[in-house]
Design an enzyme around this catalytic site. Structure first.
Site, PDB file in Angstrom:
ATOM      1  N   LYS A  77      43.197  44.672  23.218  1.00  0.00           N
ATOM      2  CA  LYS A  77      43.483  43.388  23.865  1.00  0.00           C
ATOM      3  C   LYS A  77      42.454  42.312  23.525  1.00  0.00           C
ATOM      4  O   LYS A  77      42.811  41.153  23.301  1.00  0.00           O
ATOM      5  CB  LYS A  77      43.574  43.571  25.381  1.00  0.00           C
ATOM      6  CG  LYS A  77      44.785  44.373  25.835  1.00  0.00           C
ATOM      7  CD  LYS A  77      44.859  44.441  27.347  1.00  0.00           C
ATOM      8  CE  LYS A  77      46.079  45.208  27.807  1.00  0.00           C
ATOM      9  NZ  LYS A  77      46.212  45.213  29.284  1.00  0.00           N
ATOM     10  N   GLY A 137      35.758  46.720  41.553  1.00  0.00           N
ATOM     11  CA  GLY A 137      35.749  46.816  40.102  1.00  0.00           C
ATOM     12  C   GLY A 137      35.501  45.480  39.432  1.00  0.00           C
ATOM     13  O   GLY A 137      35.820  44.425  39.987  1.00  0.00           O
ATOM     14  N   THR A 163      28.058  48.567  39.093  1.00  0.00           N
ATOM     15  CA  THR A 163      27.059  47.866  38.291  1.00  0.00           C
ATOM     16  C   THR A 163      27.092  46.397  38.672  1.00  0.00           C
ATOM     17  O   THR A 163      28.009  45.662  38.282  1.00  0.00           O
ATOM     18  CB  THR A 163      27.343  48.034  36.782  1.00  0.00           C
ATOM     19  OG1 THR A 163      27.448  49.421  36.473  1.00  0.00           O
ATOM     20  CG2 THR A 163      26.234  47.405  35.952  1.00  0.00           C
ATOM     21  N   ARG A 166      27.638  43.353  36.036  1.00  0.00           N
ATOM     22  CA  ARG A 166      28.988  43.057  35.535  1.00  0.00           C
ATOM     23  C   ARG A 166      29.736  42.158  36.509  1.00  0.00           C
ATOM     24  O   ARG A 166      30.452  41.241  36.102  1.00  0.00           O
ATOM     25  CB  ARG A 166      29.767  44.354  35.308  1.00  0.00           C
ATOM     26  CG  ARG A 166      29.221  45.219  34.190  1.00  0.00           C
ATOM     27  CD  ARG A 166      30.150  46.361  33.858  1.00  0.00           C
ATOM     28  NE  ARG A 166      31.378  45.875  33.238  1.00  0.00           N
ATOM     29  CZ  ARG A 166      32.357  46.673  32.829  1.00  0.00           C
ATOM     30  NH1 ARG A 166      32.253  47.987  32.993  1.00  0.00           N
ATOM     31  NH2 ARG A 166      33.434  46.177  32.275  1.00  0.00           N
ATOM     32  N   ILE A 231      45.997  48.941  41.276  1.00  0.00           N
ATOM     33  CA  ILE A 231      46.690  48.675  40.009  1.00  0.00           C
ATOM     34  C   ILE A 231      47.019  49.962  39.260  1.00  0.00           C
ATOM     35  O   ILE A 231      47.822  49.951  38.328  1.00  0.00           O
ATOM     36  CB  ILE A 231      45.882  47.728  39.106  1.00  0.00           C
ATOM     37  CG1 ILE A 231      44.595  48.397  38.623  1.00  0.00           C
ATOM     38  CG2 ILE A 231      45.587  46.411  39.814  1.00  0.00           C
ATOM     39  CD1 ILE A 231      43.939  47.648  37.484  1.00  0.00           C
ATOM     40  N   GLY A 254      50.885  50.171  41.960  1.00  0.00           N
ATOM     41  CA  GLY A 254      50.633  49.447  40.724  1.00  0.00           C
ATOM     42  C   GLY A 254      51.781  49.410  39.736  1.00  0.00           C
ATOM     43  O   GLY A 254      51.704  48.690  38.729  1.00  0.00           O
TER      44      GLY A 254
END
EC number: 1.1.1.25
Length: 293
Positions: A77, A137, A163, A166, A231, A254
């Site tokens: 992608k 996420g 994290t 991010r 999702i 999802g």
């Protein structure tokens, strides 16, 4: 609603593709071929498994191969976004492309994941409204969700990721109303959230992640009106959604996002706006059952 339904400016051959590596897992051929048959169209939608070293050559030669466009799945992608001659606002903000088409000789790119997410909410939870969202996420999928929620006018979008850096990067990229929070104050956000979204693979790769710490979510602290969505669609009802249901919360799986994200591409290539129906959903669920069986 995000409008990705502008048709190609010229009549193109009714032949499209989905490219990835591997590609055997993709549900896209079954979705698009279901619609081709339903609407009596003579087009083709073909799966193309292409290795990394061959992807650039494949993509730049798709028009010569008779394709009017196609879908891009993992792991290409971002590379498709880079190679496209034109990227719309959606693809640019998300930083990845999953839907391609030609205008003349120009390869154009968008990302329909944000559209698919919003359309799935509207279809599965009609008349639902909210102002505060909590997203678990900070990967590629989260980028599409953030774009969708900003377009829907959410006043507050809270991002949590293992994290932190991010998540900080995404908040800087998207700006307000995206804000990053630490795990220690997740309880406060849970109480305020109108919408909770899991964009991680927890539940698919870690069935017990919701309670072991990799994705802890105490649904007892939510409002009774909170909507919860995941999702992930394999399994269809993830442990994350199971726990939300056990606390009486409304949930959205999802699979609908997968089905709805296919709509804009089909319209571009074949000139008809397809409907996501119960029959299509049943067809894909049957296929998933066959694969699991």
């Amino acid at each position: 609603m995000i409008d990705l339904t502008i048709k190609c400016k010229e009549k193109v051959p009714s032949r499209a593709f989905v490219v990835g590596y591997p590609i055997h897992h993709s549900k896209s051929p079954k979705i698009h071929n279901f619609w081709l048959k339903q609407y009596g169209l003579q087009g083709e939608y073909l799966a193309q498994e292409v290795k990394l070293e061959e992807f650039s050559d494949f993509l730049t030669s798709t028009k010569k191969r008779g394709f009017c466009g196609g879908n891009v799945t993992l792991p290409y992608k971002q590379e498709a976004f880079r190679l496209a001659n034109y990227k719309d606002e959606v693809a640019t903000m998300i930083g990845a492309a999953n839907t391609l088409w030609y205008e003349g000789d120009k390869l154009c790119a968008t990302n329909s994941d944000a559209y698919g997410f919003s359309a799935n909410l509207d279809d599965s939870a009609p008349n639902w409204v909210g102002e505060t969202a909590l997203i678990f996420g900070a990967g590629g999928a989260a980028r599409a969700i953030l774009y969708a929620l900003k377009k829907r006018g959410f006043e507050r979008i809270c991002l949590l990721n293992r994290t932190r850096q991010r998540a900080d990067n995404l908040a800087e990229h998207f700006g307000k109303p995206v804000e990053v929070h630490d795990w220690h104050n997740v309880g406060e956000i849970l109480y305020e959230a109108d919408l909770i979204v899991n964009t991680t693979s927890v539940g698919m790769t870690d069935p017990h992640g919701w309670k072991t710490g990799s994705l802890f979510c105490d649904f007892q602290k939510t409002k009774t009106t909170t909507l919860v969505t995941d999702i992930v669609y394999t399994p269809l009802t993830t442990p994350f959604l199971q726990q939300a249901k056990a606390h009486g919360l409304r949930t959205v799986d999802g699979l609908g996002m997968l089905l709805h994200q296919a709509v804009p591409g089909f319209e571009r290539w074949f000139g008809i706006t397809p409907q996501v129906t119960k029959a299509l959903r049943t067809k894909i669920l049957e296929d998933m059952g066959e694969e699991r069986g």
